[in-house]
Design a protein around this motif. Structure first.
Motif, PDB file in Angstrom:
ATOM      1  N   LEU A  12      44.694  43.640  39.573  1.00 23.09           N
ATOM      2  CA  LEU A  12      45.813  43.024  40.286  1.00 23.09           C
ATOM      3  C   LEU A  12      45.454  42.594  41.694  1.00 23.09           C
ATOM      4  O   LEU A  12      46.004  41.630  42.206  1.00 23.09           O
ATOM      5  N   GLY A  13      44.569  43.332  42.320  1.00 24.23           N
ATOM      6  CA  GLY A  13      44.308  43.081  43.732  1.00 24.23           C
ATOM      7  C   GLY A  13      45.474  43.597  44.562  1.00 24.23           C
ATOM      8  O   GLY A  13      46.515  43.984  44.029  1.00 24.23           O
ATOM      9  N   GLY A  14      45.284  43.638  45.837  1.00 23.03           N
ATOM     10  CA  GLY A  14      46.324  44.126  46.729  1.00 23.03           C
ATOM     11  C   GLY A  14      47.264  43.023  47.172  1.00 23.03           C
ATOM     12  O   GLY A  14      47.191  41.888  46.698  1.00 23.03           O
ATOM     13  N   PRO A  15      48.138  43.343  48.101  1.00 26.06           N
ATOM     14  CA  PRO A  15      49.105  42.356  48.575  1.00 26.06           C
ATOM     15  C   PRO A  15      48.469  41.158  49.272  1.00 26.06           C
ATOM     16  O   PRO A  15      49.090  40.113  49.392  1.00 26.06           O
ATOM     17  N   ASP A  16      47.218  41.290  49.694  1.00 22.61           N
ATOM     18  CA  ASP A  16      46.542  40.179  50.369  1.00 22.61           C
ATOM     19  C   ASP A  16      45.614  39.396  49.450  1.00 22.61           C
ATOM     20  O   ASP A  16      44.845  38.555  49.922  1.00 22.61           O
TER      21      ASP A  16
END
Length: 79
Positions: free
Chosen positions: A19-23
């Motif tokens: 997913l990866g992070g918010p950035d």
């Protein structure tokens, strides 16, 4: 029982990496496309990554109990 419910309990870390992070670049692009909104409904929100950016304007829903539970452990309510 679907794939997510069979596999996520043992592969949550791997999934979160996907997913990866918010950035993550894809999230930044999506937020630019969405613009400034009064509210966001995030369907199939998984662990609620976008909550960190939208806060109280965000409502997430998902059907996978493992993801709902993971979000709850992080103080994020997913319906």
């Amino acid at each position: 029982m679907n794939w997510w419910e069979r596999n996520l309990p043992n592969r949550m870390g791997e999934f979160l990496g996907w997913l990866g992070g918010p950035d993550a670049a894809s999230r930044v692009v999506a937020r630019k496309m969405i613009g400034d909104c009064d509210s966001i409904l995030d369907v199939a929100c998984g662990p609620g990554v976008e909550f960190t950016r939208w806060g109280d304007r965000w409502t997430g829903c998902d059907t996978c109990k493992a993801l709902i539970d993971h979000a709850a452990k992080n103080g994020i309510t997913v319906e």
